[in-house]
Design a protein around this motif. Structure first.
Motif, PDB file in Angstrom:
ATOM      1  N   TYR A 135      99.932  81.223  78.203  1.00  0.00           N
ATOM      2  CA  TYR A 135     100.745  80.011  78.157  1.00  0.00           C
ATOM      3  C   TYR A 135     100.068  78.875  78.909  1.00  0.00           C
ATOM      4  O   TYR A 135      99.466  79.073  79.963  1.00  0.00           O
ATOM      5  N   THR A 136     100.170  77.668  78.328  1.00  0.00           N
ATOM      6  CA  THR A 136      99.689  76.466  79.006  1.00  0.00           C
ATOM      7  C   THR A 136     100.781  75.407  78.915  1.00  0.00           C
ATOM      8  O   THR A 136     101.731  75.539  78.150  1.00  0.00           O
ATOM      9  N   HIS A 137     100.620  74.354  79.701  1.00  0.00           N
ATOM     10  CA  HIS A 137     101.568  73.235  79.661  1.00  0.00           C
ATOM     11  C   HIS A 137     100.926  72.005  79.038  1.00  0.00           C
ATOM     12  O   HIS A 137     101.497  70.919  79.094  1.00  0.00           O
ATOM     13  N   VAL A 138      99.743  72.163  78.453  1.00  0.00           N
ATOM     14  CA  VAL A 138      99.017  71.033  77.883  1.00  0.00           C
ATOM     15  C   VAL A 138      99.139  71.097  76.370  1.00  0.00           C
ATOM     16  O   VAL A 138      98.780  72.101  75.754  1.00  0.00           O
ATOM     17  N   ALA A 139      99.661  70.027  75.772  1.00  0.00           N
ATOM     18  CA  ALA A 139      99.884  70.018  74.320  1.00  0.00           C
ATOM     19  C   ALA A 139      98.693  69.494  73.542  1.00  0.00           C
ATOM     20  O   ALA A 139      98.685  69.531  72.326  1.00  0.00           O
ATOM     21  N   GLY A 140      97.654  69.004  74.212  1.00  0.00           N
ATOM     22  CA  GLY A 140      96.514  68.415  73.519  1.00  0.00           C
ATOM     23  C   GLY A 140      95.698  69.440  72.748  1.00  0.00           C
ATOM     24  O   GLY A 140      95.610  70.613  73.132  1.00  0.00           O
ATOM     25  N   PHE A 141      95.074  68.986  71.675  1.00  0.00           N
ATOM     26  CA  PHE A 141      94.289  69.865  70.811  1.00  0.00           C
ATOM     27  C   PHE A 141      93.109  70.487  71.557  1.00  0.00           C
ATOM     28  O   PHE A 141      92.925  71.712  71.550  1.00  0.00           O
ATOM     29  N   LEU A 142      92.276  69.684  72.206  1.00  0.00           N
ATOM     30  CA  LEU A 142      91.069  70.196  72.829  1.00  0.00           C
ATOM     31  C   LEU A 142      91.348  71.183  73.971  1.00  0.00           C
ATOM     32  O   LEU A 142      90.739  72.254  74.011  1.00  0.00           O
ATOM     33  N   PRO A 143      92.255  70.871  74.918  1.00  0.00           N
ATOM     34  CA  PRO A 143      92.517  71.847  75.976  1.00  0.00           C
ATOM     35  C   PRO A 143      93.037  73.181  75.446  1.00  0.00           C
ATOM     36  O   PRO A 143      92.644  74.250  75.930  1.00  0.00           O
ATOM     37  N   ASN A 144      93.890  73.137  74.429  1.00  0.00           N
ATOM     38  CA  ASN A 144      94.415  74.376  73.872  1.00  0.00           C
ATOM     39  C   ASN A 144      93.339  75.151  73.119  1.00  0.00           C
ATOM     40  O   ASN A 144      93.315  76.387  73.149  1.00  0.00           O
ATOM     41  N   ARG A 145      92.455  74.433  72.437  1.00  0.00           N
ATOM     42  CA  ARG A 145      91.362  75.125  71.740  1.00  0.00           C
ATOM     43  C   ARG A 145      90.428  75.779  72.749  1.00  0.00           C
ATOM     44  O   ARG A 145      89.948  76.895  72.539  1.00  0.00           O
ATOM     45  N   GLN A 146      90.168  75.096  73.856  1.00  0.00           N
ATOM     46  CA  GLN A 146      89.317  75.672  74.890  1.00  0.00           C
ATOM     47  C   GLN A 146      89.949  76.936  75.470  1.00  0.00           C
ATOM     48  O   GLN A 146      89.258  77.933  75.713  1.00  0.00           O
ATOM     49  N   TYR A 147      91.272  76.891  75.673  1.00  0.00           N
ATOM     50  CA  TYR A 147      91.963  78.073  76.179  1.00  0.00           C
ATOM     51  C   TYR A 147      91.856  79.210  75.156  1.00  0.00           C
ATOM     52  O   TYR A 147      91.597  80.362  75.510  1.00  0.00           O
ATOM     53  N   ALA A 148      92.053  78.878  73.861  1.00  0.00           N
ATOM     54  CA  ALA A 148      91.973  79.887  72.808  1.00  0.00           C
ATOM     55  C   ALA A 148      90.571  80.483  72.735  1.00  0.00           C
ATOM     56  O   ALA A 148      90.417  81.702  72.565  1.00  0.00           O
ATOM     57  N   ASN A 149      89.543  79.645  72.877  1.00  0.00           N
ATOM     58  CA  ASN A 149      88.169  80.150  72.846  1.00  0.00           C
ATOM     59  C   ASN A 149      87.904  81.113  73.992  1.00  0.00           C
ATOM     60  O   ASN A 149      87.225  82.131  73.827  1.00  0.00           O
ATOM     61  N   ALA A 150      88.442  80.790  75.173  1.00  0.00           N
ATOM     62  CA  ALA A 150      88.280  81.690  76.315  1.00  0.00           C
ATOM     63  C   ALA A 150      89.008  83.010  76.063  1.00  0.00           C
ATOM     64  O   ALA A 150      88.500  84.091  76.396  1.00  0.00           O
ATOM     65  N   LEU A 151      90.197  82.931  75.466  1.00  0.00           N
ATOM     66  CA  LEU A 151      90.961  84.141  75.154  1.00  0.00           C
ATOM     67  C   LEU A 151      90.220  85.000  74.127  1.00  0.00           C
ATOM     68  O   LEU A 151      90.133  86.228  74.270  1.00  0.00           O
ATOM     69  N   LEU A 152      89.662  84.366  73.092  1.00  0.00           N
ATOM     70  CA  LEU A 152      88.908  85.103  72.073  1.00  0.00           C
ATOM     71  C   LEU A 152      87.651  85.743  72.666  1.00  0.00           C
ATOM     72  O   LEU A 152      87.289  86.869  72.307  1.00  0.00           O
ATOM     73  N   ALA A 153      86.994  85.029  73.575  1.00  0.00           N
ATOM     74  CA  ALA A 153      85.803  85.578  74.217  1.00  0.00           C
ATOM     75  C   ALA A 153      86.160  86.806  75.049  1.00  0.00           C
ATOM     76  O   ALA A 153      85.414  87.804  75.061  1.00  0.00           O
ATOM     77  N   MET A 154      87.294  86.742  75.738  1.00  0.00           N
ATOM     78  CA  MET A 154      87.729  87.895  76.527  1.00  0.00           C
ATOM     79  C   MET A 154      88.008  89.096  75.630  1.00  0.00           C
ATOM     80  O   MET A 154      87.624  90.230  75.935  1.00  0.00           O
ATOM     81  N   LEU A 155      88.664  88.870  74.478  1.00  0.00           N
ATOM     82  CA  LEU A 155      88.945  89.966  73.549  1.00  0.00           C
ATOM     83  C   LEU A 155      87.646  90.576  73.031  1.00  0.00           C
ATOM     84  O   LEU A 155      87.527  91.804  72.909  1.00  0.00           O
ATOM     85  N   LYS A 156      86.666  89.721  72.736  1.00  0.00           N
ATOM     86  CA  LYS A 156      85.385  90.220  72.242  1.00  0.00           C
ATOM     87  C   LYS A 156      84.697  91.082  73.285  1.00  0.00           C
ATOM     88  O   LYS A 156      84.125  92.134  72.955  1.00  0.00           O
ATOM     89  N   GLN A 157      84.750  90.648  74.545  1.00  0.00           N
ATOM     90  CA  GLN A 157      84.140  91.433  75.624  1.00  0.00           C
ATOM     91  C   GLN A 157      84.786  92.801  75.762  1.00  0.00           C
ATOM     92  O   GLN A 157      84.133  93.767  76.173  1.00  0.00           O
ATOM     93  N   ASN A 158      86.060  92.874  75.395  1.00  0.00           N
ATOM     94  CA  ASN A 158      86.784  94.145  75.494  1.00  0.00           C
ATOM     95  C   ASN A 158      86.869  94.877  74.152  1.00  0.00           C
ATOM     96  O   ASN A 158      87.671  95.795  73.993  1.00  0.00           O
TER      97      ASN A 158
END
Length: 277
Positions: A135-158
């Protein structure tokens, strides 16, 4: 020695700027011809001039620049200040570009009165989804995409494979200062994720849950820059209202294609709905 005109060309400043800096004592030539008044400079003076221009670009007054030069501010400190200013300018440019895209989208919607997009609304049933979400409190496209990319990278590592596109779910804010709580969710196969095996940092930041099934989901595909999706949101909202439906839950946004050129992105906007009673 170098004539003022040539020195100004090398330094990429106006000769009038050099004359003014000389008059106020900020940056003086190494020699002034007593007969002609021509100013001459040494190439070694470029370092001081570049410091002056850099501090000026930071928005400092000339008096402040003189003080900093007298204090012999370090190169490292000057670089730090310039990088900070650079980051702020880049953010400002990005914000302005996003605003232009939103304005263009609103103009298109006004011109078309939402009719073109309204015809593309699809009703469908959505099955329950198992997701790993943060969960984030930022509605902007770029911050949310960056969060999603970090989440996807974590899933890939696992070694966890996503079972579908990333979803962004917009929950109502919990306070007057927070408009949205944005849930960034990645569909996964049931039983494929054990949160206890994740790193402590991610283990605290994400949850594993099931998104409920939706019997009627109003859906609309937006092809183009995500910053211009306002056109699709409004057309979908008008369609829901005029066709006798009411929204029953938070909006879901699916990133069907979020790579490459922004104008080629594909975003699916979904609202759970039911007939008005």
């Amino acid at each position: 020695m170098i004539k003022i005109r040539d020195f100004a060309e090398i330094a990429q400043v106006a000769t009038s700027t050099l004359r003014y800096y000389d008059e106020i004592g900020l940056f003086k030539p190494v020699y002034v011809d007593p007969d002609t008044g021509y100013r001459f400079y040494a190439i070694e003076q470029l370092l001081r001039l570049n410091r002056i221009l850099a501090l000026k670009d930071l928005g400092l007054e000339l008096g402040q620049i003189v003080q900093l030069l007298d204090e012999e501010v370090s190169i490292e400190a000057l670089q730090g200040m310039l990088r900070l200013k650079q980051a702020r300018l880049q953010q400002h440019i990005q914000d302005e570009q996003e605003q232009l895209v939103r304005i263009e989208a609103r103009l298109r919607y006004i011109a078309q009165e939402g009719h073109r997009l309204a015809r593309e609304v699809v009703l469908k049933e959505v099955k329950p989804l198992t997701v790993i979400a943060g969960y984030t409190h930022v509605a902007g496209f770029l911050p949310n995409r960056q969060y999603a990319n970090a989440l996807l990278a974590m899933l890939k590592q696992n070694a966890i494979c996503p079972a579908g596109p990333v979803l962004y779910i917009y929950h109502e804010g919990t306070s007057e200062t927070i408009d949205f709580n944005v849930e960034v969710a990645v569909p996964v196969e049931p039983g494929s994720v054990n949160l206890a095996k994740l790193s402590p940092d991610w283990n605290r930041r994400v949850v594993l849950r099931e998104l409920p099934a939706v019997s009627i989901m109003a859906s609309l595909i937006h092809h183009g820059n995500p910053h211009g999706s306002v056109e699709a949101y409004q057309a979908l909202g008008v369609w829901i209202q005029t066709n006798g439906y009411t929204v029953t839950g938070p909006c879901r946004k699916l990133s069907l294609r979020w790579s490459g050129e922004l104008d080629d992105y594909l975003t699916e906007i979904q609202y759970p709905i039911e007939m008005k009673r």
